[in-house]
Design an enzyme around this catalytic site. Structure first.
Site, mmCIF file in Angstrom:
data_model
loop_
_atom_site.group_PDB
_atom_site.id
_atom_site.type_symbol
_atom_site.label_atom_id
_atom_site.label_comp_id
_atom_site.label_asym_id
_atom_site.label_seq_id
_atom_site.Cartn_x
_atom_site.Cartn_y
_atom_site.Cartn_z
ATOM 1 N N HIS A 210 -51.713 60.978 -4.040
ATOM 2 C CA HIS A 210 -51.766 62.371 -4.455
ATOM 3 C C HIS A 210 -50.389 62.904 -4.825
ATOM 4 O O HIS A 210 -49.485 62.919 -4.007
ATOM 5 C CB HIS A 210 -52.340 63.191 -3.293
ATOM 6 C CG HIS A 210 -52.406 64.655 -3.542
ATOM 7 N ND1 HIS A 210 -52.005 65.570 -2.599
ATOM 8 C CD2 HIS A 210 -52.820 65.367 -4.601
ATOM 9 C CE1 HIS A 210 -52.182 66.783 -3.084
ATOM 10 N NE2 HIS A 210 -52.685 66.693 -4.290
ATOM 11 N N GLY A 212 -48.734 66.408 -6.092
ATOM 12 C CA GLY A 212 -49.222 67.788 -6.048
ATOM 13 C C GLY A 212 -48.777 68.675 -7.187
ATOM 14 O O GLY A 212 -48.741 69.883 -7.025
ATOM 15 N N GLU A 237 -44.821 67.175 0.582
ATOM 16 C CA GLU A 237 -45.955 67.885 1.179
ATOM 17 C C GLU A 237 -47.282 67.408 0.602
ATOM 18 O O GLU A 237 -48.288 67.344 1.297
ATOM 19 C CB GLU A 237 -45.796 69.397 0.992
ATOM 20 C CG GLU A 237 -46.177 69.987 -0.375
ATOM 21 C CD GLU A 237 -45.224 69.625 -1.523
ATOM 22 O OE1 GLU A 237 -44.086 69.231 -1.222
ATOM 23 O OE2 GLU A 237 -45.621 69.728 -2.698
ATOM 24 N N ASP A 238 -47.261 67.010 -0.682
ATOM 25 C CA ASP A 238 -48.513 66.587 -1.326
ATOM 26 C C ASP A 238 -49.090 65.342 -0.648
ATOM 27 O O ASP A 238 -50.278 65.288 -0.337
ATOM 28 C CB ASP A 238 -48.304 66.366 -2.827
ATOM 29 C CG ASP A 238 -47.004 65.654 -3.180
ATOM 30 O OD1 ASP A 238 -46.299 65.193 -2.252
ATOM 31 O OD2 ASP A 238 -46.695 65.552 -4.381
ATOM 32 N N TYR A 239 -48.223 64.374 -0.370
ATOM 33 C CA TYR A 239 -48.686 63.139 0.270
ATOM 34 C C TYR A 239 -49.281 63.432 1.651
ATOM 35 O O TYR A 239 -50.369 62.965 1.996
ATOM 36 C CB TYR A 239 -47.510 62.152 0.381
ATOM 37 C CG TYR A 239 -47.840 60.926 1.195
ATOM 38 C CD1 TYR A 239 -48.535 59.873 0.626
ATOM 39 C CD2 TYR A 239 -47.466 60.838 2.535
ATOM 40 C CE1 TYR A 239 -48.859 58.760 1.375
ATOM 41 C CE2 TYR A 239 -47.786 59.724 3.293
ATOM 42 C CZ TYR A 239 -48.483 58.687 2.708
ATOM 43 O OH TYR A 239 -48.813 57.582 3.453
#
Ligand code: NAG
Length: 399
Positions: A210, A212, A237-239
């Site tokens: 992912h 983001g 933060e996306d991961y």
């Protein structure tokens, strides 16, 4: 003592196995891209009305494309959505651009949030937090400032979200808009070949990939794990967001339309700095990356495999290497064509130049990431701890 010759054979077998795996990855990514990308959006009226979407737009500063990029969000072909623009500093030039657009499109529901809220070290999360708390709709689209949207892109993402009840995140695969210049060529070639190959095959194998930059999230799912604030201590933060949702049984989906990055200040150095920053994040989260990643790149893998084929199969290393590079190049061309879904804005010769550049830079970018592990992002720098938590080295902002 293991005799030297066995060690040599061991390495040779290892390289050949890695080499075969990479060809399987090529074929997997290419077939999956044809099946997955650019599915036509279903225009028939839905059984239930489409859910509303709150679009979060974290902004810092202005570049020449910002206004026209943001404008594409005012003209989305989607029944119910609101735009929540976020800036940290009230003196930010982006405020003027946003106010101009609010004035131009009074019929679109849109608000501007100023000041952010310090919930962690991640500046994007801090910037978005007040808007996230005020978002009114059950779906939230987090969309970076440099992204352009096709009119049907949001509908496509929502339809993927609605395809199963347990889809928690629908993310667009990073790609790039057509633009002039070498930096734009580099960007398109990198995202449409190396990145697309790994992204698509990771998604196919169920590995969290992912990114983001343009990601639709189901709010109930995100609130189960503490909202966006719970990820403020990470830079990636996306991961971690995707990881937390997957651990609770939610699924990730790749949207059928790729994310169109269209930053107005493209440069080759900027692109390399960004790739090095991403590599630093990957290495900090998964140190094996530093060893495995060169094996997924055309030139280091080709050199290793050519040597191995010489040792094990008595092949001529140089012809082996050249055929390897040529086949890789052709498969990359096919993949890029699929990811673009149309004619490319450059000639085959330009593609060749961009491709050689991108492949030759990849090992150097990784080396830079290894030698200088501090992460610079906009004006701040960070160091990552084991496991991905970040701390800021020289905090520049007072809250
Ligand atoms: C992809 O390209 C084909 C052929 O040009 C076109 O018919 C189709 O509409 C495109 N798909 C999307 C979703 O843009």
């Amino acid at each position: 003592m293991i005799p030297m010759v066995y060690t040599v054979y061991g390495f040779a077998v290892f390289f050949l196995v890695a080499w075969v795996c990479l060809w399987l990855i090529h074929i997997m990514a290419l077939s999956y891209s044809k099946w997955k990308l650019y599915r036509t959006v279903d225009r028939s009226p839905p059984e239930l009305p489409y859910p509303g979407v709150s679009i979060l737009k974290p902004l810092t500063g202005v570049d020449p494309n910002l206004e026209s990029n943001l404008e594409t969000f005012f003209t989305l072909d989607y029944p119910t959505y609101e735009l929540l623009f976020c800036v940290e500093d009230e003196r930010d030039e982006a405020v003027k651009v946003v106010n101009g657009l609010l004035h131009k499109y009074p019929e679109v529901e849109a608000r501007l949030f100023v000041g952010g809220s310090r919930v962690g070290v991640n500046p994007k999360i801090n910037n978005m937090q007040p808007a996230y708390l005020s978002a009114r709709h059950p779906l939230v689209l987090v969309s970076d400032s440099g992204i352009r949207m096709r009119e049907d892109a949001l509908l496509d993402m929502v339809q993927q979200m609605q395809s199963r009840e347990d889809v928690g995140i629908v993310h667009q695969m990073p790609f790039a808009c057509d633009a002039e210049g070498f930096a734009a060529l580099y960007e398109k070639v990198y995202f449409g070949t190396t990145q697309a190959r790994l992204y698509l095959s990771a998604d196919f194998l169920g590995i969290n990939c992912h990114v983001g930059m343009s990601s639709l999230v189901r709010r109930v799912a995100l609130d189960e794990v503490g909202g966006i604030a719970a990820f403020g201590e990470y830079l990636a933060e996306d991961y971690f967001m995707a990881k937390a949702l997957v651990e609770r049984g939610w699924r990730l989906r790749v949207a059928s339309l790729p994310a169109l990055q269209n930053c107005g200040t493209r440069s080759v150095g900027g692109m390399q700095a960004r790739l090095a920053r991403w590599a630093r994040l990957r290495i900090a989260m998964l140190p094996a990356t530093a060893l495995l990643e060169p094996l997924s790149e055309c030139l280091p893998l080709g050199a290793g495999a050519a040597w191995a084929a010489g040792v094990l199969l008595s092949a001529e290393p140089l012809p082996f290497f050249l055929v390897h590079v040529l086949a890789w190049f052709l498969l990359d061309w096919l993949l890029l064509r699929t990811v673009q879904n149309g004619s490319l804005p450059f000639t085959k010769v330009q593609f060749l130049v961009g491709w050689v550049w991108s492949e030759a830079c990849a090992p150097l970018v990784l080396a830079t990431a290894l030698l200088r592990p501090e992460i610079e992002w906009r004006t701040r720098s960070y160091r990552l701890e084991w496991g991905g938590r970040a701390h800021e080295l020289k905090p520049k902002l007072k809250f």
